[in-house]
Enzyme design. Structure first.
Site, PDB file in Angstrom:
ATOM      1  N   ASN A   1       0.829  -1.211   0.000  1.00  0.00           N
ATOM      2  CA  ASN A   1       0.000   0.000   0.000  1.00  0.00           C
ATOM      3  C   ASN A   1       0.864   1.262   0.000  1.00  0.00           C
ATOM      4  OD1 ASN A   1      -2.503   1.238  -0.094  1.00  0.00           O
ATOM      5  ND2 ASN A   1      -2.698   1.363   2.122  1.00  0.00           N
TER       6      ASN A   1
ATOM      7  N   LYS B   1       1.107 -11.228  -2.510  1.00  0.00           N
ATOM      8  CA  LYS B   1       1.855 -10.355  -3.419  1.00  0.00           C
ATOM      9  C   LYS B   1       3.290 -10.155  -2.940  1.00  0.00           C
ATOM     10  CE  LYS B   1       3.435  -6.468  -5.245  1.00  0.00           C
ATOM     11  NZ  LYS B   1       4.578  -5.700  -4.738  1.00  0.00           N
TER      12      LYS B   1
ATOM     13  N   PRO C   1       3.896 -11.822  -8.755  1.00  0.00           N
ATOM     14  CA  PRO C   1       3.251 -10.831  -7.893  1.00  0.00           C
ATOM     15  C   PRO C   1       2.162 -10.069  -8.641  1.00  0.00           C
ATOM     16  CG  PRO C   1       5.620 -10.383  -8.157  1.00  0.00           C
ATOM     17  CD  PRO C   1       5.296 -11.538  -9.015  1.00  0.00           C
TER      18      PRO C   1
ATOM     19  N   ARG D   1       8.302   6.492  -2.569  1.00  0.00           N
ATOM     20  CA  ARG D   1       8.310   6.568  -1.117  1.00  0.00           C
ATOM     21  C   ARG D   1       8.964   5.325  -0.497  1.00  0.00           C
ATOM     22  NH1 ARG D   1       5.607   7.361   3.773  1.00  0.00           N
ATOM     23  NH2 ARG D   1       4.255   5.587   3.531  1.00  0.00           N
TER      24      ARG D   1
END
Length: 292
Positions: A122, A216, A233, A127
DNA sequence: ACCCAGGGTGACG
DNA sequence: CGTCACCATGGG
C-alpha cells in the site's frame, strides 16, 4: 557474455537485452540511484557504480573476487534474448514491447527483499525507496565510496534492535511492527535461503507465515531474490494490465488471473515484470485507451 | 478535500 | 469461500 578486469573494475561484455537504467528504476530494487552517468548502489555490503555502454556492463568498485556475485545479481547467466523473443512472438504479450525491452530481473539478497517488500505494501515506489534508504542510514554499515557516504542494507539484528519509535520516524507507518517482527525472526535463526530450492507453493506458504506478508509480497521476495522465475506478484498495476490484456478490459477474479498466469510458462515472473513496466509506462489512461 | 500507491489483516457473513 | 474498513504517509 565475457568477463574482464581492470583496476578496481569488472567488465562484462557481450550483454544483450539489458537496459541498466530501466532495470534499476523499474520497482524491483529500491537502492539504485543515478550517479555520474551510471547507477550507484550497494549489494550484499559491496558498493558499486554500474555503467552501461552498449553490450558492456562495467561494475566500478568491484574486485575479481566479487565478479561472480555481480554476475548473479544482474542475472547475466540467463538468455534474455530467447525470453524476449518468445514474448514478442506471443500476440497476447507482444504489446509490452518496446517499453519492456531490456528489463532484467535482479537476484537480490533475500532479507533485504523481504523487508523492502513488507515496506512496499500500500505504498509507492518513490516513497518505498526513501524509507529503505532512511532505514539503511539509520542502522546500516556506513561505506565511503566515490566520495559518497553509502550504507549497507542493515543486518537483521540491527533492525530487530530498533525501537518502534525509530522505525516509525523513518516513515514506515503501520508497517513498523511487521518489519521488526520479521527482522527478529530472521535474527533468531530463520533461514530464507532454503526457500530457493523449495517448490514454489511450499516456499510461498513459508513466507506467508510472516506477519505483514501476503501473496503479493511473498511472490516479490520469491521472484526478486530467490530465483523463483514463475512467482507472479499481482499488484494494482498487474491487475489492471492483465484485465486489459487477457480479459478485454472486463473484471476478473484473482483466481482467473492466476489461471491466465499458468499459461505463461516457466518464466511467467519475468513476463510479469515486462507487463508491470509496460503498464506503468503507459499509465492508467493508456491501459484504458487500448493499444492492447 | 479526495484519491492513489508493487497490500495485508481481521471481522463478519 | 467473499467483502470491507482500516491501517500511516506523502504526492497528485
Amino acid at each position: 557474455m565475457n568477463i574482464s578486469f581492470e583496476n578496481n573494475k569488472v567488465i562484462f561484455s557481450g550483454v544483450n537485452c539489458f537496459d541498466l537504467e530501466k532495470s534499476c528504476s523499474c520497482g524491483q530494487a529500491f537502492r539504485w540511484r543515478p550517479f555520474s552517468g551510471g547507477q550507484l548502489g550497494v549489494v550484499r555490503g559491496e558498493p558499486a557504480l554500474l555503467r552501461q555502454e552498449g553490450g558492456f556492463i562495467t561494475v566500478e568498485g568491484a574486485s575479481p573476487a566479487s565478479a561472480a556475485m555481480w554476475a548473479h545479481y544482474l542475472d547475466l547467466g540467463r538468455d534474455y534474448a530467447a525470453i524476449e523473443s518468445a514474448v514478442m512472438n506471443d500476440p497476447r504479450l507482444a504489446v509490452c514491447f518496446p517499453e519492456a525491452h531490456g528489463i532484467r530481473v535482479f537476484n537480490q539478497e533475500p532479507f533485504e527483499a523481504l523487508i523492502s517488500f513488507i515496506i512496499s505494501q500500500n505504498n509507492n515506489i518513490k516513497r518505498i525507496s526513501g524509507i529503505v534508504e532512511r532505514l539503511c542510514a539509520l542502522c546500516g554499515e556506513p561505506i565511503e565510496f566515490m566520495g559518497e557516504r553509502l550504507f549497507a542494507f542493515p543486518a537483521p539484528e540491527r533492525i530487530a534492535a530498533l525501537s518502534a519509535g525509530e522505525l516509525t520516524s523513518i516513515g514506515t507507518g503501520y508497517r513498523a511492527p511487521f518489519i521488526k517482527e520479521a527482522a527478529e525472526r530472521v535474527a533468531a535463526g530463520y533461514e530464507l535461503e532454503p526457500l530457493r530450492s523449495m517448490e514454489l507453493d511450499e516456499a510461498r506458504r513459508e513466507l506467508l507465515s510472516f506477519n505483514g506478508v501476503g501473496p503479493k509480497v511473498a511472490d516479490c521476495v520469491l521472484l526478486f531474490s530467490l530465483q523463483h522465475s514463475s512467482a507472479f506478484p499481482i499488484d494494482v498495476w498487474i491487475d489492471r494490465a492483465m484485465k486489459a490484456m487477457f480479459f478485454e478490459g472486463n473484471k476478473a477474479k484473482k483466481a482467473e488471473l492466476y489461471e491466465a498466469v499458468s499459461s505463461l510458462g516457466e518464466y511467467s515472473g519475468l513476463i510479469q515484470q515486462y507487463i508491470f513496466q509496460y503498464a506503468r509506462t503507459i499509465g492508467r489512461d493508456g491501459l484504458k485507451a487500448g493499444r492492447i
